[in-house]
Design an enzyme around this catalytic site. Structure first.
Site, PDB file in Angstrom:
ATOM      1  N   HIS A 298      -8.100   1.318  -4.484  1.00  0.00           N
ATOM      2  CA  HIS A 298      -9.077   1.197  -3.399  1.00  0.00           C
ATOM      3  C   HIS A 298      -9.668   2.571  -3.124  1.00  0.00           C
ATOM      4  O   HIS A 298      -8.995   3.436  -2.563  1.00  0.00           O
ATOM      5  CB  HIS A 298      -8.350   0.630  -2.158  1.00  0.00           C
ATOM      6  CG  HIS A 298      -9.197   0.529  -0.939  1.00  0.00           C
ATOM      7  ND1 HIS A 298      -8.644   0.320   0.315  1.00  0.00           N
ATOM      8  CD2 HIS A 298     -10.539   0.596  -0.755  1.00  0.00           C
ATOM      9  CE1 HIS A 298      -9.620   0.257   1.198  1.00  0.00           C
ATOM     10  NE2 HIS A 298     -10.774   0.440   0.584  1.00  0.00           N
TER      11      HIS A 298
ATOM     12  N   SER B 259       0.831  -1.209   0.000  1.00  0.00           N
ATOM     13  CA  SER B 259       0.000   0.000   0.000  1.00  0.00           C
ATOM     14  C   SER B 259       0.863   1.255   0.000  1.00  0.00           C
ATOM     15  O   SER B 259       1.599   1.527   0.954  1.00  0.00           O
ATOM     16  CB  SER B 259      -0.915   0.011   1.223  1.00  0.00           C
ATOM     17  OG  SER B 259      -1.520   1.281   1.327  1.00  0.00           O
TER      18      SER B 259
ATOM     19  N   MET C 246     -11.774  -5.284   4.683  1.00  0.00           N
ATOM     20  CA  MET C 246     -11.013  -4.379   5.547  1.00  0.00           C
ATOM     21  C   MET C 246     -10.778  -5.099   6.870  1.00  0.00           C
ATOM     22  O   MET C 246     -11.726  -5.499   7.553  1.00  0.00           O
ATOM     23  CB  MET C 246     -11.787  -3.075   5.791  1.00  0.00           C
ATOM     24  CG  MET C 246     -11.861  -2.140   4.605  1.00  0.00           C
ATOM     25  SD  MET C 246     -10.281  -1.809   3.784  1.00  0.00           S
ATOM     26  CE  MET C 246      -9.278  -1.165   5.131  1.00  0.00           C
TER      27      MET C 246
ATOM     28  N   MET D 127      -8.782   8.599  -0.653  1.00  0.00           N
ATOM     29  CA  MET D 127      -9.721   8.980   0.422  1.00  0.00           C
ATOM     30  C   MET D 127     -10.243  10.385   0.165  1.00  0.00           C
ATOM     31  O   MET D 127      -9.563  11.209  -0.443  1.00  0.00           O
ATOM     32  CB  MET D 127      -8.991   8.977   1.767  1.00  0.00           C
ATOM     33  CG  MET D 127      -8.299   7.684   2.092  1.00  0.00           C
ATOM     34  SD  MET D 127      -7.451   7.820   3.668  1.00  0.00           S
ATOM     35  CE  MET D 127      -6.495   6.307   3.659  1.00  0.00           C
TER      36      MET D 127
ATOM     37  N   ASP E 114      -6.881  -6.240   3.911  1.00  0.00           N
ATOM     38  CA  ASP E 114      -6.234  -4.921   3.943  1.00  0.00           C
ATOM     39  C   ASP E 114      -6.291  -4.322   5.347  1.00  0.00           C
ATOM     40  O   ASP E 114      -7.367  -4.001   5.845  1.00  0.00           O
ATOM     41  CB  ASP E 114      -6.970  -4.007   2.941  1.00  0.00           C
ATOM     42  CG  ASP E 114      -6.360  -2.620   2.825  1.00  0.00           C
ATOM     43  OD1 ASP E 114      -5.286  -2.376   3.397  1.00  0.00           O
ATOM     44  OD2 ASP E 114      -6.983  -1.779   2.144  1.00  0.00           O
TER      45      ASP E 114
ATOM     46  N   HIS F 186      -1.049  -1.240  -4.365  1.00  0.00           N
ATOM     47  CA  HIS F 186      -2.349  -0.845  -3.808  1.00  0.00           C
ATOM     48  C   HIS F 186      -2.385   0.666  -3.592  1.00  0.00           C
ATOM     49  O   HIS F 186      -1.510   1.230  -2.929  1.00  0.00           O
ATOM     50  CB  HIS F 186      -2.534  -1.595  -2.484  1.00  0.00           C
ATOM     51  CG  HIS F 186      -3.859  -1.436  -1.836  1.00  0.00           C
ATOM     52  ND1 HIS F 186      -4.963  -2.184  -2.181  1.00  0.00           N
ATOM     53  CD2 HIS F 186      -4.276  -0.616  -0.839  1.00  0.00           C
ATOM     54  CE1 HIS F 186      -5.993  -1.847  -1.430  1.00  0.00           C
ATOM     55  NE2 HIS F 186      -5.608  -0.879  -0.602  1.00  0.00           N
TER      56      HIS F 186
ATOM     57  N   MET G 293     -11.870   4.954  -1.159  1.00  0.00           N
ATOM     58  CA  MET G 293     -12.599   5.176   0.107  1.00  0.00           C
ATOM     59  C   MET G 293     -13.275   6.533   0.005  1.00  0.00           C
ATOM     60  O   MET G 293     -12.908   7.496   0.690  1.00  0.00           O
ATOM     61  CB  MET G 293     -11.615   5.129   1.281  1.00  0.00           C
ATOM     62  CG  MET G 293     -11.198   3.719   1.633  1.00  0.00           C
ATOM     63  SD  MET G 293      -9.728   3.686   2.664  1.00  0.00           S
ATOM     64  CE  MET G 293      -8.507   3.671   1.382  1.00  0.00           C
TER      65      MET G 293
ATOM     66  N   ASP H 231      -4.636   3.845  -2.229  1.00  0.00           N
ATOM     67  CA  ASP H 231      -5.756   4.206  -1.361  1.00  0.00           C
ATOM     68  C   ASP H 231      -6.189   5.644  -1.598  1.00  0.00           C
ATOM     69  O   ASP H 231      -5.468   6.578  -1.231  1.00  0.00           O
ATOM     70  CB  ASP H 231      -5.329   4.073   0.112  1.00  0.00           C
ATOM     71  CG  ASP H 231      -5.108   2.629   0.509  1.00  0.00           C
ATOM     72  OD1 ASP H 231      -6.064   1.850   0.456  1.00  0.00           O
ATOM     73  OD2 ASP H 231      -3.960   2.289   0.865  1.00  0.00           O
TER      74      ASP H 231
HETATM   75  C1  DX5 Z   1      -6.429   1.840   5.207  1.00  0.00           C
HETATM   76  C2  DX5 Z   1      -5.924   1.458   3.851  1.00  0.00           C
HETATM   77  C3  DX5 Z   1      -4.821   0.477   3.851  1.00  0.00           C
HETATM   78  C4  DX5 Z   1      -3.587   0.904   4.612  1.00  0.00           C
HETATM   79  C5  DX5 Z   1      -3.014  -0.332   5.259  1.00  0.00           C
HETATM   80  O1  DX5 Z   1      -7.569   2.575   5.096  1.00  0.00           O
HETATM   81  O2  DX5 Z   1      -6.974   0.906   3.078  1.00  0.00           O
HETATM   82  O3  DX5 Z   1      -4.497   0.053   2.542  1.00  0.00           O
HETATM   83  O4  DX5 Z   1      -2.615   1.520   3.822  1.00  0.00           O
HETATM   84  O5  DX5 Z   1      -1.978   0.050   6.078  1.00  0.00           O
HETATM   85  P1  DX5 Z   1      -1.260  -0.949   7.103  1.00  0.00           P
HETATM   86  O6  DX5 Z   1      -0.779  -2.112   6.302  1.00  0.00           O
HETATM   87  O7  DX5 Z   1      -0.169  -0.105   7.676  1.00  0.00           O
HETATM   88  O8  DX5 Z   1      -2.309  -1.347   8.109  1.00  0.00           O
HETATM   89 ZN    ZN Z   2      -6.524  -0.017   1.108  1.00  0.00          ZN
END
Ligand code: DX5
Ligand code: ZN
Length: 215
Positions: A65, A7, A136, A36, A174, A32, A67, A34
């Protein structure tokens, strides 16, 4: 054997090129990303202008991903990145079937993501239409959180649903993934492990990717 999807959220944003070159050399098959919006989750990460630069440097498949509320509005932008997989949250899509169809029509694989409190049984009517379920294993919005133990049972329940329905969906986990949780997730039935802090905060990120891959 697991597919590893590091990620980018845990990478060094001051030197993204270096971290992406590390990913390119590593045994990770996916990257990956993310996204947001500060509304669906209480945090904001990076947006499309940054990801366009990342996509140009990265040789691995992009696992996006979202969010964000109403992720279906951004299918064209995600497609323009050259993404292989677009993951949308079950909780953010009132017309999930339509959104999944539109992702497929755009030529991408479609993943549905479940928050920790959303049960697997809600996927009964959509499981045959998705290419992946992203579970998640922490609450979305932040890296570096503690793994939610109940997730192991959830992976088993999802695996049962997939086998029973003849779905081809992959299972991705994840949040809070490390050698210990990763091993237990893999035993429970995951195909893909996302790892942020465990990879990027390590002295030897490539070794950690290799370790997760060979679980
Ligand atoms: C959280 C993200 C993850 C995050 C995971 O909302 O979707 O992808 O980066 O981070 P770690 O592996 O540090 O928990
Ligand atoms: Zn993620």
């Amino acid at each position: 054997m697991q597919i590893v999807s590091p990620s980018l959220l845990a990478a060094n944003f001051g030197d993204l090129r270096k971290d992406i070159e590390m990913i390119n050399r590593s045994e990770a098959e996916w990257l990956h990303l993310d996204i947001m919006d500060g509304v669906f989750v209480p945090n904001i990460s990076f947006g499309f202008p940054v990801l366009e630069a990342v996509a140009k440097l990265c040789t691995k498949k992009l696992d996006v991903h979202l969010m964000i509320v109403d992720p279906g509005k951004f299918i064209n932008e995600v497609k323009s990145l050259g993404a292989m997989m677009m993951n949308v949250h079950y909780e953010a899509c009132p017309h999930l079937h339509r959104t999944i169809q539109q992702i497929h029509e755009a030529g991408m694989k479609a993943g549905v993501t479940l928050n920790p409190s959303t049960p697997v049984c809600l996927l009964e009517e959509i499981i045959r239409d998705v290419d992946m379920v992203l579970l998640m294993t922490v609450n979305p919005g932040f890296g570096g959180q503690k793994f939610i133990e109940h997730s192991i049972e959830k992976v088993r329940a999802l695996k049962e649903l997939i086998v029973r329905t003849g779905s081809k969906a992959l299972i991705e986990a994840d949040g809070g993934v490390n050698a210990d949780t990763g091993k237990r997730l893999a035993e429970a039935g995951t195909d893909v492990l996302v790892a942020g802090s465990y990879v990027f905060k390590a002295d030897s990120p490539e070794e950690r990717i290799s370790l997760l891959r060979n679980l």
